[in-house]
Design an enzyme around this catalytic site. Structure first.
Site, PDB file in Angstrom:
ATOM      1  N   ARG A 114       0.818  -1.212   0.000  1.00 12.77           N
ATOM      2  CA  ARG A 114       0.000   0.000   0.000  1.00 12.77           C
ATOM      3  C   ARG A 114       0.860   1.274   0.000  1.00 12.77           C
ATOM      4  O   ARG A 114       0.349   2.373   0.180  1.00 12.77           O
ATOM      5  CB  ARG A 114      -0.956  -0.004   1.195  1.00 12.77           C
ATOM      6  CG  ARG A 114      -1.949  -1.131   1.089  1.00 12.77           C
ATOM      7  CD  ARG A 114      -3.004  -1.119   2.166  1.00 12.77           C
ATOM      8  NE  ARG A 114      -3.693  -2.393   2.206  1.00 12.77           N
ATOM      9  CZ  ARG A 114      -4.582  -2.798   1.301  1.00 12.77           C
ATOM     10  NH1 ARG A 114      -4.913  -2.022   0.303  1.00 12.77           N
ATOM     11  NH2 ARG A 114      -5.150  -3.974   1.402  1.00 12.77           N
ATOM     12  N   HIS A 125       8.182  -6.510  -7.051  1.00 12.95           N
ATOM     13  CA  HIS A 125       6.907  -5.920  -7.480  1.00 12.95           C
ATOM     14  C   HIS A 125       6.746  -4.585  -6.761  1.00 12.95           C
ATOM     15  O   HIS A 125       6.828  -4.514  -5.542  1.00 12.95           O
ATOM     16  CB  HIS A 125       5.760  -6.882  -7.144  1.00 12.95           C
ATOM     17  CG  HIS A 125       4.461  -6.566  -7.831  1.00 12.95           C
ATOM     18  ND1 HIS A 125       3.872  -5.315  -7.778  1.00 12.95           N
ATOM     19  CD2 HIS A 125       3.633  -7.333  -8.580  1.00 12.95           C
ATOM     20  CE1 HIS A 125       2.743  -5.349  -8.477  1.00 12.95           C
ATOM     21  NE2 HIS A 125       2.574  -6.557  -8.979  1.00 12.95           N
ATOM     22  N   TYR A 173       1.243  -1.582  -5.293  1.00 11.75           N
ATOM     23  CA  TYR A 173       0.184  -1.378  -6.302  1.00 11.75           C
ATOM     24  C   TYR A 173      -0.574  -0.072  -6.137  1.00 11.75           C
ATOM     25  O   TYR A 173      -1.459   0.231  -6.915  1.00 11.75           O
ATOM     26  CB  TYR A 173      -0.753  -2.586  -6.378  1.00 11.75           C
ATOM     27  CG  TYR A 173      -1.254  -3.123  -5.078  1.00 11.75           C
ATOM     28  CD1 TYR A 173      -2.188  -2.427  -4.322  1.00 11.75           C
ATOM     29  CD2 TYR A 173      -0.792  -4.351  -4.591  1.00 11.75           C
ATOM     30  CE1 TYR A 173      -2.646  -2.935  -3.127  1.00 11.75           C
ATOM     31  CE2 TYR A 173      -1.245  -4.863  -3.397  1.00 11.75           C
ATOM     32  CZ  TYR A 173      -2.178  -4.151  -2.664  1.00 11.75           C
ATOM     33  OH  TYR A 173      -2.614  -4.650  -1.474  1.00 11.75           O
ATOM     34  N   HIS A 179       2.541  -1.919 -12.056  1.00 11.79           N
ATOM     35  CA  HIS A 179       1.254  -1.713 -12.725  1.00 11.79           C
ATOM     36  C   HIS A 179       1.316  -0.345 -13.388  1.00 11.79           C
ATOM     37  O   HIS A 179       1.590   0.643 -12.704  1.00 11.79           O
ATOM     38  CB  HIS A 179       0.099  -1.741 -11.713  1.00 11.79           C
ATOM     39  CG  HIS A 179      -0.087  -3.068 -11.055  1.00 11.79           C
ATOM     40  ND1 HIS A 179      -1.057  -3.313 -10.118  1.00 11.79           N
ATOM     41  CD2 HIS A 179       0.574  -4.246 -11.220  1.00 11.79           C
ATOM     42  CE1 HIS A 179      -0.984  -4.578  -9.742  1.00 11.79           C
ATOM     43  NE2 HIS A 179      -0.008  -5.160 -10.372  1.00 11.79           N
ATOM     44  N   GLU A 203       3.205  -4.502 -16.367  1.00 18.12           N
ATOM     45  CA  GLU A 203       2.318  -5.664 -16.243  1.00 18.12           C
ATOM     46  C   GLU A 203       1.063  -5.483 -17.097  1.00 18.12           C
ATOM     47  O   GLU A 203       0.494  -4.384 -17.157  1.00 18.12           O
ATOM     48  CB  GLU A 203       1.934  -5.880 -14.773  1.00 18.12           C
ATOM     49  CG  GLU A 203       1.087  -7.141 -14.567  1.00 18.12           C
ATOM     50  CD  GLU A 203       0.924  -7.553 -13.116  1.00 18.12           C
ATOM     51  OE1 GLU A 203       1.592  -6.979 -12.233  1.00 18.12           O
ATOM     52  OE2 GLU A 203       0.108  -8.458 -12.864  1.00 18.12           O
ATOM     53  N   ASP A 239       0.237 -11.322 -17.109  1.00 18.80           N
ATOM     54  CA  ASP A 239      -0.532 -11.930 -16.018  1.00 18.80           C
ATOM     55  C   ASP A 239      -1.707 -12.678 -16.642  1.00 18.80           C
ATOM     56  O   ASP A 239      -2.545 -12.072 -17.319  1.00 18.80           O
ATOM     57  CB  ASP A 239      -1.008 -10.823 -15.062  1.00 18.80           C
ATOM     58  CG  ASP A 239      -1.711 -11.368 -13.823  1.00 18.80           C
ATOM     59  OD1 ASP A 239      -2.650 -12.162 -13.995  1.00 18.80           O
ATOM     60  OD2 ASP A 239      -1.330 -10.989 -12.709  1.00 18.80           O
ATOM     61  N   HIS A 270      -5.152 -11.440 -15.642  1.00 23.82           N
ATOM     62  CA  HIS A 270      -5.426 -10.110 -16.188  1.00 23.82           C
ATOM     63  C   HIS A 270      -5.737 -10.145 -17.687  1.00 23.82           C
ATOM     64  O   HIS A 270      -6.681  -9.512 -18.125  1.00 23.82           O
ATOM     65  CB  HIS A 270      -4.240  -9.170 -15.933  1.00 23.82           C
ATOM     66  CG  HIS A 270      -3.968  -8.948 -14.482  1.00 23.82           C
ATOM     67  ND1 HIS A 270      -2.898  -8.207 -14.028  1.00 23.82           N
ATOM     68  CD2 HIS A 270      -4.629  -9.347 -13.366  1.00 23.82           C
ATOM     69  CE1 HIS A 270      -2.913  -8.177 -12.703  1.00 23.82           C
ATOM     70  NE2 HIS A 270      -3.943  -8.861 -12.284  1.00 23.82           N
ATOM     71  N   HIS A 292       2.895 -14.004 -14.760  1.00 22.64           N
ATOM     72  CA  HIS A 292       2.168 -14.216 -13.507  1.00 22.64           C
ATOM     73  C   HIS A 292       1.124 -15.287 -13.782  1.00 22.64           C
ATOM     74  O   HIS A 292       0.266 -15.112 -14.651  1.00 22.64           O
ATOM     75  CB  HIS A 292       1.451 -12.930 -13.058  1.00 22.64           C
ATOM     76  CG  HIS A 292       2.354 -11.939 -12.412  1.00 22.64           C
ATOM     77  ND1 HIS A 292       1.980 -10.639 -12.193  1.00 22.64           N
ATOM     78  CD2 HIS A 292       3.600 -12.074 -11.905  1.00 22.64           C
ATOM     79  CE1 HIS A 292       2.979 -10.001 -11.587  1.00 22.64           C
ATOM     80  NE2 HIS A 292       3.968 -10.843 -11.411  1.00 22.64           N
ATOM     81  N   ASP A 294     -10.330  -8.758 -12.443  1.00 17.99           N
ATOM     82  CA  ASP A 294      -9.097  -8.982 -11.693  1.00 17.99           C
ATOM     83  C   ASP A 294      -9.318  -9.598 -10.310  1.00 17.99           C
ATOM     84  O   ASP A 294      -9.013  -8.975  -9.293  1.00 17.99           O
ATOM     85  CB  ASP A 294      -8.295  -7.662 -11.557  1.00 17.99           C
ATOM     86  CG  ASP A 294      -6.900  -7.908 -10.990  1.00 17.99           C
ATOM     87  OD1 ASP A 294      -6.523  -9.081 -10.810  1.00 17.99           O
ATOM     88  OD2 ASP A 294      -6.200  -6.911 -10.727  1.00 17.99           O
ATOM     89  N   HIS A 305      -8.108 -13.072  -8.626  1.00 15.48           N
ATOM     90  CA  HIS A 305      -7.305 -14.277  -8.850  1.00 15.48           C
ATOM     91  C   HIS A 305      -7.950 -15.505  -8.198  1.00 15.48           C
ATOM     92  O   HIS A 305      -8.584 -15.392  -7.163  1.00 15.48           O
ATOM     93  CB  HIS A 305      -5.899 -14.100  -8.269  1.00 15.48           C
ATOM     94  CG  HIS A 305      -5.143 -12.948  -8.855  1.00 15.48           C
ATOM     95  ND1 HIS A 305      -3.825 -12.708  -8.571  1.00 15.48           N
ATOM     96  CD2 HIS A 305      -5.520 -11.969  -9.716  1.00 15.48           C
ATOM     97  CE1 HIS A 305      -3.412 -11.626  -9.236  1.00 15.48           C
ATOM     98  NE2 HIS A 305      -4.438 -11.163  -9.928  1.00 15.48           N
ATOM     99  N   GLU A 319       0.456 -15.956  -8.097  1.00 10.33           N
ATOM    100  CA  GLU A 319      -0.117 -14.937  -7.208  1.00 10.33           C
ATOM    101  C   GLU A 319      -1.532 -15.381  -6.859  1.00 10.33           C
ATOM    102  O   GLU A 319      -2.472 -14.609  -6.890  1.00 10.33           O
ATOM    103  CB  GLU A 319      -0.198 -13.584  -7.911  1.00 10.33           C
ATOM    104  CG  GLU A 319       1.113 -13.023  -8.390  1.00 10.33           C
ATOM    105  CD  GLU A 319       0.930 -11.723  -9.190  1.00 10.33           C
ATOM    106  OE1 GLU A 319       0.110 -11.695 -10.118  1.00 10.33           O
ATOM    107  OE2 GLU A 319       1.606 -10.743  -8.845  1.00 10.33           O
TER     108      GLU A 319
END
Ligand code: FE
Ligand code: FE
Ligand code: ZN
Length: 274
Positions: free
Chosen positions: A37, A67, A70, A107, A142, A176, A179, A211, A224, A226, A256
């Protein structure tokens, strides 16, 4: 041998992640560079990194994937947020210079109703500024599900960003599976066609990582969410085809999926078994 791992918590450091990876049968892994975050990264522990690099070499771990948080948004409307994204990514990349074979995935962002054209401009502007520092780490855009005003929803959008980066020699793409499926690319019935399209638009040479995620939702849902491998709308057959595809199998794969370590261990064994 398949290069496969999963997302691991970076809270205990690099050596701990390396050991965790080996424990679950992985030979690579992904981690967040800091709290996903946002916020400050932990102080860089060079002793830990040195111990990790030695361990990784001994255990055949390579091509790990960092990564970015996000919450970053390279194409935010607020210039302060764009600057925060730039500064955070620069800090991440300077830290990653200590891990020579790591790549950095982010992202592309959300254009928040400024339009995709503005989004493409902001993202490529930022990448050009970042390039000014000469970081050695390969940066990956991504592919995204296209939720809301999310950028990277099509191969064309990513291509437009890459086209505006002056030196794109260290710029790649992370595909991904959840995605792209949510984005409307039918990797279940037409994997070959989707890869041919990726090749025609972006070039398979840009594809540096995958991914691996099943999806809770249907093709083109732009959601989105998963799902565990084989338990979603993509299904086991498609994953078999993906990890055995000649253009994909040399790449590092990262799970993920909604799993704990034992779940990841089972999925890695499953995918290696194909
Ligand atoms: Fe991601
Ligand atoms: Fe992903
Ligand atoms: Zn996702």
């Amino acid at each position: 041998m398949l290069r496969i791992g999963c997302h691991l918590s970076s809270s205990k450091g690099f050596l701990a992640m390396g050991k965790e990876a080996v424990k679950i049968g992985a030979n690579t892994f992904q981690f967040f560079t800091r709290n996903p975050r946002g916020g400050n990264a932990k102080k860089l522990d060079l002793t830990d990194i040195e111990a990790y690099l030695k361990y990784a070499k001994e255990h055949g771990i390579a091509q790990i994937l960092a990564h970015a948080p996000y919450t970053l948004n390279a194409c935010a409307k607020d210039p302060g947020l764009r600057e925060f994204t730039y500064n955070t990514m620069c800090d991440d990349l300077s830290r990653l210079s200590h891990i020579p074979d790591a790549m950095y995935n982010f992202h592309p962002g959300s254009h928040v109703k400024q339009g995709a054209e503005m989004g493409i401009q902001y993202i490529s502007d930022m990448l050009n500024r970042i390039n000014g520092h000469g970081y050695a780490t390969c940066i990956l855009l991504e592919t995204m599900a296209g939720k809301g005003t999310e950028m990277g929803r099509s191969f064309e959008e990513l291509r437009s960003v890459i086209d505006r980066v002056e030196d794109s020699s260290r710029l790649g793409v992370c595909l991904d599976t959840c995605h792209v499926f949510d984005g409307g690319y039918d990797i279940v019935c037409h994997l070959e066609k989707v890869l041919a399209e990726f090749d025609a638009v972006i070039g398979l040479g840009r594809l540096k990582a995958v991914h691996l995620n099943d999806s809770k939702n249907d093709l083109g849902s732009h959601k989105d969410r998963h799902e565990k491998i084989g338990e979603g709308k993509i299904g086991l057959g498609a994953f078999h085809a993906i990890v055995s595809h000649p253009s994909l199998k040399p790449l590092p794969f990262f799970l993920e999926t909604p799993n704990g370590l034992d779940g990841y261990q089972r999925e890695i064994a499953l995918l290696r078994g194909f």
